[in-house]
Design a protein around this motif. Structure first.
Motif, PDB file in Angstrom:
ATOM      1  N   SER A 107      17.134  32.181 -59.009  1.00 39.62           N
ATOM      2  CA  SER A 107      17.038  33.472 -58.068  1.00 39.62           C
ATOM      3  C   SER A 107      19.091  33.910 -57.726  1.00 39.62           C
ATOM      4  N   PHE A 108      19.691  32.685 -57.901  1.00 39.10           N
ATOM      5  CA  PHE A 108      21.140  33.372 -56.543  1.00 39.10           C
ATOM      6  C   PHE A 108      22.162  33.519 -57.566  1.00 39.10           C
ATOM      7  N   VAL A 109      23.053  34.532 -57.171  1.00 38.91           N
ATOM      8  CA  VAL A 109      24.188  35.437 -57.383  1.00 38.91           C
ATOM      9  C   VAL A 109      24.849  35.793 -56.432  1.00 38.91           C
ATOM     10  N   HIS A 110      26.581  34.541 -56.282  1.00 41.74           N
ATOM     11  CA  HIS A 110      27.632  35.648 -55.592  1.00 41.74           C
ATOM     12  C   HIS A 110      28.324  36.152 -56.712  1.00 41.74           C
ATOM     13  N   ARG A 111      28.995  36.902 -57.460  1.00 39.03           N
ATOM     14  CA  ARG A 111      30.111  37.452 -58.291  1.00 39.03           C
ATOM     15  C   ARG A 111      29.369  37.244 -59.321  1.00 39.03           C
ATOM     16  N   THR A 112      30.362  36.342 -60.362  1.00 39.94           N
ATOM     17  CA  THR A 112      29.771  35.562 -61.607  1.00 39.94           C
ATOM     18  C   THR A 112      29.411  34.507 -61.082  1.00 39.94           C
ATOM     19  N   PHE A 113      28.967  34.353 -60.071  1.00 40.61           N
ATOM     20  CA  PHE A 113      28.855  32.187 -59.998  1.00 40.61           C
ATOM     21  C   PHE A 113      27.162  32.865 -59.433  1.00 40.61           C
ATOM     22  N   ASN A 114      26.154  32.580 -60.929  1.00 41.46           N
ATOM     23  CA  ASN A 114      24.501  32.234 -60.945  1.00 41.46           C
ATOM     24  C   ASN A 114      23.411  31.127 -61.011  1.00 41.46           C
ATOM     25  N   GLY A 115      22.080  31.414 -61.023  1.00 40.84           N
ATOM     26  CA  GLY A 115      21.670  30.330 -60.942  1.00 40.84           C
ATOM     27  C   GLY A 115      21.438  30.004 -61.938  1.00 40.84           C
ATOM     28  N   ILE A 116      22.451  29.696 -63.108  1.00 44.61           N
ATOM     29  CA  ILE A 116      22.406  29.223 -63.794  1.00 44.61           C
ATOM     30  C   ILE A 116      24.028  27.788 -63.884  1.00 44.61           C
TER      31      ILE A 116
END
Length: 253
Positions: free
Chosen positions: A90-99
């Protein structure tokens, strides 16, 4: 300003900003939640990784990262199950995501299990600066199967990057001046090897002060700034990050 005057001016700014109150608004506040070395360095590395954009958003999202890791980052890295990793998607920071987040946890586990931990991967570099070592670290980090999209979240100086976020992380870990900001928990490297985290603020101020001529904030600019700051203090050139950042962000210099 000649070099002597510039040094006096910047040394005064270092004293002004290299203070415990600096921590209150800075992302370095996140690793300060922890006491164990491994918790501090993992929290610092993950926080530094998402340290671009609005500082308030960086701090909030880094806190969210720690919450998702049960506020025990080292335990989570070493003991997680596949099921535990599901919650990170579920995590997202700008282009950094859960993957990306899931892979970072797996890569960190590999580093602690097979490479002696984060410090050991950087340790014992004899180079004048750590830019080559950062490239080697990236190779180790992505030495296990990984999503191609995640590679962009670890900078590579060999490809011309100024590697701002990793240089900031290294400052946090290596500098130790008892001022209550940088941790100085890595004893295997010297502050003299560190490079300034070069971003829009520090770059603009450095140009106005004549420390930097190159227009892009890239690896070549970092080398130019490194050279200039080492003339001011060869033993601890990166203390001037406080001056450049403070002048740029707080004083709109």
């Amino acid at each position: 300003m000649n070099l002597t005057e510039l040094k006096v001016f910047l040394d005064e700014k270092v004293v002004e900003y290299n203070q415990p109150k600096f921590v209150e608004s800075d992302p370095i506040q996140i690793p300060y939640q922890f006491e164990q070395k491994e918790d501090i360095e993992i929290a610092a590395f993950l926080t530094a990784t998402i340290a671009w954009g609005n500082r308030k958003m960086i701090n909030n999202n880094a806190k969210r990262m720690m919450n998702l890791l049960g506020n025990s980052p080292y335990d989570f890295v070493m003991q997680h199950t596949e099921e535990d990793l599901e919650s990170l998607h579920s995590f997202v920071h700008r282009t950094f995501n859960g993957i990306d987040f899931v892979f970072f946890i797996k890569a960190l586990k590999n580093i602690y299990e097979h490479h002696g931990g984060l410090e050991a991967v950087f340790a014992n570099s004899k180079a004048a600066n750590l830019q080559h070592t950062i490239s080697e670290f990236k190779n180790v980090f992505f030495s296990i199967p990984h999503p191609e999209r995640t590679r962009k979240h670890v900078s590579d100086p060999k490809k011309g990057s100024a590697a701002k976020r990793i240089n900031m992380f290294l400052r946090w870990m290596v500098r130790n001046d008892t001022k209550g900001v940088d941790f100085g928990i890595w004893k295997s490297l010297s502050p003299s090897q560190l490079s300034c985290p070069l971003d829009v603020h520090s770059g603009n101020v450095a140009r106005k002060l004549g420390l930097l001529k190159r227009k892009q904030n890239d690896g070549k600019a970092l080398l130019e700034l490194d050279t200039a700051l080492r003339k001011l203090d060869p033993n601890d050139p990166v203390k001037y990050d406080f001056a450049l950042f403070g002048l740029g962000v707080f004083e709109k210099f």
